[in-house]
Design a protein around this motif. Structure first.
Motif, PDB file in Angstrom:
ATOM      1  N   SER A 137     -64.378   1.664  60.112  1.00  0.00           N
ATOM      2  CA  SER A 137     -63.016   2.837  59.517  1.00  0.00           C
ATOM      3  C   SER A 137     -61.424   2.432  59.946  1.00  0.00           C
ATOM      4  O   SER A 137     -61.491   2.004  60.550  1.00  0.00           O
ATOM      5  N   ARG A 139     -57.615   3.132  58.241  1.00  0.00           N
ATOM      6  CA  ARG A 139     -57.138   3.896  58.069  1.00  0.00           C
ATOM      7  C   ARG A 139     -55.387   3.224  57.634  1.00  0.00           C
ATOM      8  O   ARG A 139     -54.785   2.429  58.180  1.00  0.00           O
ATOM      9  N   GLU A 144     -57.693   6.709  53.465  1.00  0.00           N
ATOM     10  CA  GLU A 144     -58.859   6.044  54.414  1.00  0.00           C
ATOM     11  C   GLU A 144     -60.344   5.991  54.606  1.00  0.00           C
ATOM     12  O   GLU A 144     -60.688   6.605  52.966  1.00  0.00           O
ATOM     13  N   THR A 168     -56.735   1.403  62.583  1.00  0.00           N
ATOM     14  CA  THR A 168     -54.877   2.220  61.644  1.00  0.00           C
ATOM     15  C   THR A 168     -54.270   1.078  61.058  1.00  0.00           C
ATOM     16  O   THR A 168     -53.857   0.103  62.467  1.00  0.00           O
ATOM     17  N   THR A 169     -53.656   0.135  59.779  1.00  0.00           N
ATOM     18  CA  THR A 169     -52.912  -0.115  60.051  1.00  0.00           C
ATOM     19  C   THR A 169     -51.831   0.328  58.398  1.00  0.00           C
ATOM     20  O   THR A 169     -51.773   1.172  58.026  1.00  0.00           O
TER      21      THR A 169
END
Length: 213
Positions: A137, A139, A144, A168-169
């Motif tokens: 996953s 984001r 997303e 996330t990044t």
């Protein structure tokens, strides 16, 4: 009908007559991810004027590159088989452009469809075939994505699902994909924040998705 005429006869000239107008190839890029309603295309290309989007869709339809189709009582735009033949062209252009991508300007954004095509561009199926099946996953800015890699098969969708690694990044994911930044260093410096799962799986992600800058 071609939107412009270069006065030359040849395959490249004809291709530019069909998809060389501004925004045309980005519309094709987003439709390579999947069929889209008019409003979805407009959201994915937020700076395109409405009259230009309508004109490009009409031109691409007249050229046999896309078609309008009823889908659940709404009209969607989808690529024809002729239009889908542009996928390797779009992926090759993405790899070529990545070499000089540089840092994003303040007004530049990442969309789910643009990131999906970037991942398709960077995907290395021969490497992935030697690795365990993995679900991520990711984001990336506002995008997303659920990324599933199973052997040589890549599936990128929007939505939720069970994953092995969630992170996330931002636009600096370019540094990870290019190999400029090692996965461990990306986590240490905050370029990537691991939300769920072992951070070591980011090494697998970086091996699976790689483009030389």
């Amino acid at each position: 009908m071609a939107a412009r005429d270069y006065g030359q006869y040849g395959g490249i000239t004809r291709a530019l007559e069909l998809i060389g107008e501004r925004w045309a190839l980005l519309i094709v890029r987003d439709l390579l991810v999947g069929p889209r309603r008019y409003g979805e295309l407009a959201v994915g290309l937020p700076r395109i004027p409405s009259n230009i989007l309508a004109a490009r869709l009409k031109e691409l339809q007249e050229a046999g590159i896309l078609r309008r189709m009823p889908r659940s009582r709404v009209i969607v735009y989808e690529l024809t088989p002729y239009g889908r033949e542009l996928e390797p062209v779009v992926l090759a252009l993405g790899a070529w452009g990545f070499k000089t991508l540089g840092e994003p300007r303040d007004e530049q954004i990442i969309t789910p469809d643009s990131m999906t095509m970037d991942l398709r561009t960077a995907f290395r199926p021969l490497v992935a075939a030697e690795l365990p099946s993995t679900a991520y996953s990711a984001r990336v800015g506002p995008a997303e994505l659920l990324i599933r890699v199973d052997g040589v098969r890549l599936d990128v969708t929007r939505g939720d699902g069970p994953v092995d690694l969630a992170f996330t990044t931002g636009a600096d994911i370019r540094r990870l994909i290019s190999g400029e930044l090692a996965p461990g260093r990306a986590i240490e410096t905050g370029v990537v924040e691991v939300l769920h799962g072992p951070g070591e799986l980011l090494d697998r992600f970086a091996s699976t998705f790689h483009l030389a800058a």
